[in-house]
Design an enzyme around this catalytic site. Structure first.
Site, PDB file in Angstrom:
ATOM      1  CB  SER A 289       4.839  39.159  40.935  1.00 39.74           C
ATOM      2  OG  SER A 289       3.852  39.923  40.300  1.00 39.74           O
ATOM      3  CG  ASP A 300      -5.830  28.489  47.478  1.00 41.01           C
ATOM      4  OD1 ASP A 300      -5.035  28.065  48.338  1.00 41.01           O
ATOM      5  OD2 ASP A 300      -6.218  29.679  47.437  1.00 41.01           O
ATOM      6  CE  LYS A 314       5.279  43.404  42.513  1.00 40.27           C
ATOM      7  NZ  LYS A 314       3.981  43.135  41.813  1.00 40.27           N
TER       8      LYS A 314
END
Length: 464
Positions: A289, A300, A314
């Protein structure tokens, strides 16, 4: 109350929880289904073998509706709602374990550091199949969690299924769980920060930890290890704030729900609390999460090297919706996406460098040969005659990796590694868990330190 009135009351409750889109042609069908609910409610109420209160039936119906949607949607009665609010503030009572429901049994997402569950050796991926000798199968997640609650210091016995091995019992004592969500220390000139969960204290604690590390290193920090292993997640806004601490600009995460107009994007603000120091983020299958949001954003943006094993996966967002006087519902309202637009739901964050947890074993008494031992070998003109042998002995000593997988010199050990995997535990007792954060035992952390030391050496060589 007549049967008709009871049915009407049950249907009215269901109507409150079943929203029909305006102008829908299915309105009549919806009311037929609500009548079915009323019929079942009345039959159970009047004919079940034992008397059941209307409140218990309605709450069970609500929870059944929500839990059928996905593993993370559920109903919280007033007590559960209060416990959840306390937990997000960083202190709560229990075993210190993040769980979910899978195939009718409770699955461990992650134990929290220094809690009864962590000290007992529970691991991500373990299944809790029994509580105090009673099977978990057939219980809802909230019912199972309620059974694991109890007075502080009271014992509880969990039956654990790990991999393909035989179930084994673990006895724990319940405790008040006080979470220090951020811990830090200086290892040489490398900073180490571990975040165990994302509570209201996390971002403030992180900034304080970085300031402390800078002071301890006299402003000469060479890199930072951010440890998110076994971090089950927590508050979305704290995950965004932590990501923003290391990213100067651009998107951190976006959430997209059923209504395209309700999509949200969260962007970074200028400033990096480490001033661009090289970073390694450690993750594993217990990272879920909010911790995946941080790892995905830093990956990224190429802000950090992600190391370890694939995270939990998740990729959904739950909204807590209070029901005045009746607790709250936890409802999955959106999926989140990393800055590159990828969803990690069910797949997780893949590390840039995969390093499985392992321990090193030094192979002793291996024959070694050197140039100086060959007959007629040339002497080293730069050394005195008695220095050659001492140099070889020192070199041999420096090549021996430290026991347990740690590395104090930054060199990469070459001894073969034995990977620790779930399912190999003895039938009755769990295997010892590597002490996360201890470089002498924690193989993954040792490799992270090695990488940052290597990068620091390269930068120093370029500067010279």
């Amino acid at each position: 109350m007549t049967r008709t009135l009871r049915m009407a009351a049950a249907a009215a409750i269901a109507v409150c929880l079943y929203t029909v889109p305006a102008g829908s042609d299915d309105t009549s069908e919806t009311y037929r289904q609500l009548n079915l609910f009323g019929d079942v409610f009345e039959r159970v109420r009047s004919s079940y073998v034992e008397e059941v209160s209307d409140k218990a039936l309605v709450e069970a119906a609500i929870n059944g509706m929500l839990s059928s949607l996905d593993p993370h949607s559920s109903y919280m009665d007033p007590q559960s709602f209060e416990d959840m609010q306390v937990q997000t503030k960083g202190e709560f009572g229990g075993l210190g374990i993040e769980v979910t429901m899978e195939n009718g049994v409770v699955r461990v997402v992650s134990p929290i550091d220094d809690t009864p569950a962590f000290k007992a050796g529970l691991q991500p991926g373990d299944f809790i199949v029994g509580i105090d000798g009673e099977p978990v199968m057939g219980l809802s997640l909230s019912q199972a969690v309620d059974k694991m609650r109890g007075p502080v210091d009271s014992p509880i016995k969990l039956t654990i299924q790990r991999g393909q091995g035989d179930p084994f019992d673990v006895t724990l004592k319940r405790a008040v769980i006080k979470i220090q969500s951020v811990r830090s220390r200086l290892e040489g000139m490398i900073g180490y920060v571990r975040i165990t969960s994302f509570s209201e204290q996390t971002d403030v604690g992180l900034k304080a930890a970085i300031d402390k590390l800078k002071q301890q290193a006299n402003g000469k920090l060479q890199g930072l290890v951010l440890d998110l292993r076994n971090n089950p997640g927590g508050l979305l806004d704290q995950a965004i704030a932590v990501s923003d601490d290391f990213i100067d600009q651009g998107e951190i995460v976006s959430t997209r729900g059923r209504d395209p107009k309700a999509a949200q994007r969260f962007n970074a603000t200028p400033g990096d609390i480490t001033n661009g120091l090289p970073m390694v983020v450690l993750i594993n299958s217990g990272s879920a999460s909010a911790s995946e949001i941080v790892a995905g954003a830093l990956q990224d943006h190429h802000r950090a090297i992600i190391m370890g094993t694939t995270s939990f996966g998740k990729g959904s967002v739950q909204t807590i919706i209070p029901l005045p006087g009746h607790g709250a519902i936890r409802l999955t309202t959106a999926r989140y996406y990393t800055p590159s637009g990828r969803s990690i739901q069910g797949t997780g964050i893949s590390p840039d460098i995969e390093v499985k947890q392992a321990k090193l074993e030094v192979i002793a008494d291996q024959p070694e040969h050197h140039e100086s031992e060959l007959r007629g070998a040339l002497n080293n003109d730069g050394l005195k005659p008695d220095q050659g042998q001492n140099q070889n002995q020192n070199q041999d000593q420096n090549q021996t990796p430290p026991a347990g997988g740690g590395s104090s010199s930054g060199s990469t050990p070459t001894a073969p590694a034995t990977t620790t995997t779930p399912g190999t535990a003895p039938a009755q007792t769990p295997p010892p868990v590597p002490e996360l954060g201890d470089a002498t035992q924690d193989y993954q952390l040792g490799r992270a330190f090695d990488l940052l030391r290597g990068l620091a050496l390269i930068q120093a060589q370029k500067a010279n």
